[in-house]
Design a protein around this motif. Structure first.
Motif, PDB file in Angstrom:
ATOM      1  N   LEU A  92      40.297  45.278  39.931  1.00 47.41           N
ATOM      2  CA  LEU A  92      39.120  44.783  39.110  1.00 47.41           C
ATOM      3  C   LEU A  92      38.306  44.944  39.475  1.00 47.41           C
ATOM      4  CD1 LEU A  92      40.894  41.086  38.996  1.00 47.41           C
ATOM      5  CD2 LEU A  92      41.416  42.922  37.307  1.00 47.41           C
ATOM      6  N   TYR A  93      38.224  45.854  40.732  1.00 47.59           N
ATOM      7  CA  TYR A  93      36.687  46.075  41.051  1.00 47.59           C
ATOM      8  C   TYR A  93      36.130  47.223  40.735  1.00 47.59           C
ATOM      9  CZ  TYR A  93      33.101  46.769  44.597  1.00 47.59           C
ATOM     10  OH  TYR A  93      31.741  47.278  45.317  1.00 47.59           O
ATOM     11  N   ILE A  94      34.545  47.482  39.913  1.00 48.02           N
ATOM     12  CA  ILE A  94      34.788  48.445  39.583  1.00 48.02           C
ATOM     13  C   ILE A  94      33.561  49.306  40.670  1.00 48.02           C
ATOM     14  CG2 ILE A  94      33.428  50.090  37.442  1.00 48.02           C
ATOM     15  CD1 ILE A  94      33.576  47.416  36.073  1.00 48.02           C
ATOM     16  N   ARG A 126      32.835  36.205  39.280  1.00 44.60           N
ATOM     17  CA  ARG A 126      34.104  36.893  39.291  1.00 44.60           C
ATOM     18  C   ARG A 126      34.284  35.884  39.607  1.00 44.60           C
ATOM     19  NH1 ARG A 126      33.957  42.191  42.355  1.00 44.60           N
ATOM     20  NH2 ARG A 126      35.941  41.690  41.753  1.00 44.60           N
ATOM     21  N   HIS A 164      36.990  35.190  42.302  1.00 45.57           N
ATOM     22  CA  HIS A 164      36.644  34.632  43.320  1.00 45.57           C
ATOM     23  C   HIS A 164      35.802  34.337  43.911  1.00 45.57           C
ATOM     24  CE1 HIS A 164      34.021  38.487  43.968  1.00 45.57           C
ATOM     25  NE2 HIS A 164      33.960  38.054  45.254  1.00 45.57           N
ATOM     26  N   PHE A 221      41.799  37.723  45.483  1.00 44.69           N
ATOM     27  CA  PHE A 221      41.573  38.802  44.618  1.00 44.69           C
ATOM     28  C   PHE A 221      40.318  39.730  45.374  1.00 44.69           C
ATOM     29  CE2 PHE A 221      43.056  36.103  40.661  1.00 44.69           C
ATOM     30  CZ  PHE A 221      42.577  36.967  40.027  1.00 44.69           C
ATOM     31  N   ARG A 222      40.038  39.008  46.542  1.00 46.19           N
ATOM     32  CA  ARG A 222      39.151  39.949  46.679  1.00 46.19           C
ATOM     33  C   ARG A 222      39.095  41.030  47.100  1.00 46.19           C
ATOM     34  NH1 ARG A 222      38.021  35.029  49.166  1.00 46.19           N
ATOM     35  NH2 ARG A 222      36.203  33.935  48.723  1.00 46.19           N
ATOM     36  N   TYR A 270      33.061  41.680  33.100  1.00 52.67           N
ATOM     37  CA  TYR A 270      32.641  42.177  34.360  1.00 52.67           C
ATOM     38  C   TYR A 270      34.232  43.151  34.013  1.00 52.67           C
ATOM     39  CZ  TYR A 270      32.838  43.596  39.102  1.00 52.67           C
ATOM     40  OH  TYR A 270      32.821  44.659  40.404  1.00 52.67           O
ATOM     41  N   GLU A 271      35.189  43.017  33.627  1.00 48.24           N
ATOM     42  CA  GLU A 271      35.878  43.692  33.503  1.00 48.24           C
ATOM     43  C   GLU A 271      35.905  45.116  31.900  1.00 48.24           C
ATOM     44  OE1 GLU A 271      39.982  41.863  32.787  1.00 48.24           O
ATOM     45  OE2 GLU A 271      40.071  42.875  33.986  1.00 48.24           O
ATOM     46  N   ALA A 288      39.751  22.857  40.676  1.00 45.95           N
ATOM     47  CA  ALA A 288      39.793  23.428  42.224  1.00 45.95           C
ATOM     48  C   ALA A 288      40.783  22.398  43.772  1.00 45.95           C
ATOM     49  CB  ALA A 288      38.249  23.102  43.400  1.00 45.95           C
ATOM     50  N   GLU A 302      39.751  38.539  36.374  1.00 46.82           N
ATOM     51  CA  GLU A 302      38.972  38.453  36.236  1.00 46.82           C
ATOM     52  C   GLU A 302      37.813  38.951  35.138  1.00 46.82           C
ATOM     53  OE1 GLU A 302      36.497  38.779  38.372  1.00 46.82           O
ATOM     54  OE2 GLU A 302      37.286  40.207  40.126  1.00 46.82           O
ATOM     55  N   MET A 353      44.099  32.025  45.813  1.00 47.59           N
ATOM     56  CA  MET A 353      43.514  32.906  44.583  1.00 47.59           C
ATOM     57  C   MET A 353      42.331  33.666  44.873  1.00 47.59           C
ATOM     58  SD  MET A 353      45.556  32.939  42.027  1.00 47.59           S
ATOM     59  CE  MET A 353      44.694  33.945  41.232  1.00 47.59           C
ATOM     60  N   ALA A 354      41.385  33.491  45.434  1.00 45.85           N
ATOM     61  CA  ALA A 354      40.436  34.063  45.611  1.00 45.85           C
ATOM     62  C   ALA A 354      40.533  34.963  46.954  1.00 45.85           C
ATOM     63  CB  ALA A 354      38.726  32.977  46.590  1.00 45.85           C
ATOM     64  N   VAL A 356      33.036  24.820  44.587  1.00 43.69           N
ATOM     65  CA  VAL A 356      33.268  23.768  44.577  1.00 43.69           C
ATOM     66  C   VAL A 356      33.019  22.782  45.356  1.00 43.69           C
ATOM     67  CG1 VAL A 356      35.440  22.731  45.222  1.00 43.69           C
ATOM     68  CG2 VAL A 356      35.935  25.104  43.935  1.00 43.69           C
ATOM     69  N   LEU A 367      43.293  27.392  45.049  1.00 43.38           N
ATOM     70  CA  LEU A 367      42.358  28.599  44.680  1.00 43.38           C
ATOM     71  C   LEU A 367      41.656  29.288  45.605  1.00 43.38           C
ATOM     72  CD1 LEU A 367      40.546  28.746  41.393  1.00 43.38           C
ATOM     73  CD2 LEU A 367      38.875  26.818  43.167  1.00 43.38           C
ATOM     74  N   PRO A 373      35.701  29.680  43.766  1.00 39.10           N
ATOM     75  CA  PRO A 373      35.889  28.591  44.775  1.00 39.10           C
ATOM     76  C   PRO A 373      34.598  28.309  45.739  1.00 39.10           C
ATOM     77  CG  PRO A 373      37.590  29.960  44.751  1.00 39.10           C
ATOM     78  CD  PRO A 373      36.338  30.597  44.068  1.00 39.10           C
TER      79      PRO A 373
END
Lengths: 600, 600
Positions: free
Chosen positions: A592-594, B310, B312, A586-587, B346-347, A574, B342, A582-583, B318, A579, B315
């Motif tokens: 990636l979100y099912i 996940r 995201h 991804f949000r 989860y995937e 971190a 990810e 990055m988060a 941390v 980081l 962080p």
């Protein structure tokens, strides 16, 4: 004498020093606290914790059980010039159950002339508080309760749910005075127990715990009881009740009080019953009154008085599963029934108050009709008595006497809060002092736990002091180990309650220990815990080597699986910036979100 | 083999018999319960209690650890004709951490061919429930949960506060089916673990407890773990999780499952990590998938899957005081971070569900980001993951998979209910399965107690299963005594929760024990307690003689002060009529009543 002198446990707890904070209003007072030193690598100051252990944990103090503790408060009391010393009551054979010769426990070697108020004055902390006087006792309590509070103000944002408690960010001597004046807190401090270090019992202070000791007709001795008292305070007991019955009560109590750094409570009825040969019907106001004077002169700080058990309530207990389980309550019920008269404790409560105010003996109004089983919880008898205790509180307050109210007992979780709410309502916010409550009846041998659950909850709801229950409850007399287990369990309950109430200083110790845990400072983890010896020995059972005290893992998971070690890697990651970004990324990324609507 | 065969504790608990109730819908099922006989003087029927101990407490049962338990459910499963037996996956050296020679724990002597669903069928209890089928497992659970319920209907008026729980007066097989169909309860029952006696985990059933066992790279062995499993169920563990790491995982698990009368849970990630030499970054879906098949074929009843961690969210951890304290959570976080991807859990959760539904492995969705300290309780990371677990629950349900949700952890009392409320809201009332929570961090060595407090409360609020914490938590691996202490402590918490929820049968045992206490039936007191051996030995420490087992007092108070003895006198008095009338008279008589306005 020497060979009769009890051996007690002395010396500091690991990495701990007894330190003193001086008074401002009263520069002569020195308030003890315990500082726990942390490993240099922590880069943290010592953690200050409340210290009930008295001089016994101070290597510099000279402990001599047959001389007793220093008379800390003697000058404060004398300076008030409202008491006189006098010869006092002559000891009588019945005071020690007519024990003679080798069966007689020797009296305490030193006898101080007792003091009492002059000209019917009230010499109670409540009287002074109402007169606007901030006593040394009150400043002592303020400083004592403020442990790390200043630091806390920066460190912690106040959280918690106090259910109406009004715990200030910082406790001033005048706040203590005001709480005592309103009857919301008491400072049990008999003028004849100047050895005790002042402490407060009130909903807006740290939750306190009491440890019961005492011999019975069947077992135990003076030396054991003095040891238990010192042992209980070493682990954190804030007050100790001497529930001795049988012979030698008077002399055993003398040894305990003269050596106790904490307030001592008793149930005078027990000794009164001994004086009449154990026949409840033969009790009388005269015998009881004589016993009150006797114990007040010795320095008992609070009396449990079962004046709330009234004749008309007794039928309410007849259909209970466990009847009357309070010793004092059952004795008074039997007396009332036999004489078909109202209790002499109730009828003479006025005069009892006159005695208490002359020595500053606090009242612990006993719950003689507390439930002894889940089935009997919150029943008519229990609540009828509680209402009477509310009336008696007003009578005591009118005489400037300090009062707390005793509570149950055996109560299932869903009925606990009703007890607290009714007590606050009926007893004018006088401090509540509960035994447990036990949340189930099915675990004899583990009633420190069945009751620790209830104690933590009712402490959170507002109970000021928790009376411990040991593993031996219902089965036998607690030994040294049981006393320690009971005290530690109740320190847990009291602290959990302080955390939940949002006490501003409570979480400091949790956080310090958690940081030590996360940084693998094993020694600090042990030293910051309520029972360092047990924590260390449990760790060493599986990883005995000194090297393991710095190991970055423990035997539970071993090196590969240590989540905390891995967390450090993650924290290191971190540090590399980005980081957080990055988060974010991804949000945003939906792929990636099912999403649920993708599913059948 | 013989010398390698673990010795386990067998034989009934004191005064107890294992009895069976037959099914109605499914006459072939025999549901075990334990009857505790009372002393003839009680004039009461035996008390029936829930029995998780399996054949080990049945003197008539032939126990042979190297043959395993009878395959109770084999016919039920075969009769459904929706599964097939097949050769199964070939064991690989990495299954046991490449252990060889003397370091290799021998495999279980008997190998049964595994079964799996035919043609992608769902063979889960949830699938049957939704199809309206009442399985033998469901009727088994209904009968098992109804302990003394019929009696209770007359005996007890429903009390308690259920916070929305809907516990019926009497549990029918169709009620069980309906709860399972709605996902409010699960019956963990892998078709490859037919030895297990069906049990339910759900808010409207008795609160259950889980005991963790398992060796680590540092210590412990197969024989010890099998003993711990039998020992834990003897004292009341409803499920057991094998958290073994290090070598020989596969073979140790085989011994445990073949001999376990309760569902077995695991964290497959631990074994997967062993297979890649402990390097989290080297984990892959392929290795993990292979491990799921391996364990599903062995008969693991529920998998902890940390699919809620996940990328995201990492962080958010941390700045925590104790980072990530879940082993699985920290491993997955490290993987995600290293690959900046990810989580493969989860995937691939869809595919994980496909495996689970083919064997009826239930999910315990892991709380990889649970708080490890009071400071971190209820934070963003914890709750973000909980919301994700809610999403995953819907995915699993869409595949007819049974799901429960894991919860914290370290939580102060005032923050506990928020956990329960959010879990119910976000996870569609899937059963909650919590570790504690610990209500303070300052008592290592006593965390069975710090957590027992939180467990009782969250169990009351609606948690379906409580994962025990032993005194060794944070310090070392629990030994046999620690396991017992943890189990008994959690039985107390679960029972206290059942009482507070108003479970109609819960109070029967409390009342029976309290009557025994009031009537001085010491043997009955011991036998009705959660731990008869400890209760008896504590009593005998002070009053060893057999004569004292009928004494109308105990060592705590001695004869003169026995409140219960006095209560009997009072009750006798009450038989003489007119006591009630007396009470009336006294209520009227004002002269005995000290009215407040009479006071100064």
């Amino acid at each position: 004498m020497k060979d009769l002198t009890p051996a007690v446990t002395t010396g500091p707890l690991p990495a701990s020093r007894r330190v003193w904070h001086k008074g401002l209003l009263h520069p002569e007072i020195r308030v003890p606290m315990r500082e726990i030193d942390l490993h240099p690598t922590a880069g943290e100051p010592p953690v200050t914790v409340y210290d009930s252990s008295g001089p016994y944990t101070d290597p510099a103090a000279e402990v001599a059980i047959d001389r007793g503790l220093p008379r800390l408060r003697a000058d404060w009391i004398a300076a008030r010039a409202d008491t006189e010393s006098y010869d006092g009551r002559d000891p009588k054979p019945e005071d020690n159950g007519f024990a003679e010769g080798t069966r007689l426990t020797p009296g305490f070697p030193v006898r101080n002339r007792p003091r009492r108020a002059t000209e019917g004055r009230a010499v109670t902390q409540m009287a002074y508080a109402r007169a606007g006087i901030v006593t040394p006792e009150m400043e002592f309590v303020a400083i004592r309760e403020n442990l790390g509070r200043a630091a806390a103000k920066e460190a912690l944002s106040r959280g918690g749910e106090g259910f109406g408690a009004e715990i200030p960010d910082f406790i001033t001597p005048d706040f203590v005075r005001d709480e005592v004046a309103r009857g919301r807190a008491i400072i049990p401090s008999n003028i004849n127990h100047p050895e005790a270090e002042p402490m407060a019992i009130g909903r807006n202070f740290l939750v306190k715990i009491n440890a019961n000791i005492g011999n019975s007709a069947v077992t135990s001795s003076m030396a054991e009881e003095v040891q238990k008292m010192v042992w209980a305070t070493r682990w954190g007991a804030d007050t100790v009740m001497d529930l001795s019955t049988g012979r030698n009560i008077h002399n055993i109590r003398d040894w305990i009080i003269r050596n106790s750094p904490v307030p001592i409570g008793t149930v005078p009825l027990y000794q009164a019953l001994e004086k009449v040969g154990g026949v409840a019907e033969d009790l009388s106001w005269e015998v009881f009154r004589d016993t009150l004077i006797e114990q007040a002169e010795q320095g008992v700080d609070y009396f449990t008085i079962h004046a709330g058990v009234r004749l008309h309530m007794i039928p309410m207990t007849v259909d209970r599963v466990t009847g009357i389980v309070s010793r004092g309550g059952s004795i008074m019920a039997k007396w009332c029934l036999h004489h078909h008269r109202e209790s002499f404790l109730y009828e003479h409560f006025d005069e009892i108050c006159d005695i208490a105010r002359a020595y500053d003996v606090s009242f612990s109004l006993g719950d003689g009709l507390r439930p002894g089983s889940i089935a009997d919880a919150n029943d008519a008898a229990q609540f009828a008595e509680l209402e009477t205790l509310g009336e008696l509180t007003q009578i005591a307050w009118a005489k400037d006497c300090q009062v707390m109210i005793e509570g149950p007992g055996h109560v299932p979780m869903h009925k606990i809060k009703e007890n607290m709410d009714k007590q606050l309502r009926d007893c004018g916010q006088a401090p509540f002092y509960t035994l447990g409550p036990l949340t189930t009846d099915i675990a004899p041998g583990y009633d420190h736990i069945t009751s620790g659950i209830g104690a933590a909850m009712i402490g959170w709801f507002g109970t000021a002091m928790l009376c411990y229950v040991t593993p031996k409850e219902h089965l036998g007399l607690p030994d040294r180990d049981d006393v320690k287990t009971g005290v530690i369990t109740y320190k847990i309950a009291a602290h959990a309650a302080d955390l939940a109430k949002g006490h501003p200083a409570a979480q400091i110790r949790d956080d310090a220990l958690s940081r030590a845990r996360f940084e693998f400072r094993w020694e600090d983890q042990f030293n910051l815990s309520l029972d360092p010896e047990t924590a260390r020995s449990m760790h060493d059972e599986t990883l005995p080597k000194e090297a393991h005290k710095v190991a970055h893992f423990c035997s539970m998971c071993g090196p590969k699986f240590c989540s905390m070690r891995i967390s450090h890697d993650i924290r290191a990651e971190a540090q590399k910036d980005g980081l957080a970004r990055m988060a974010e990324k991804f949000r945003e990324r939906g792929d990636l979100y099912i999403a649920l609507d993708d599913k059948p």
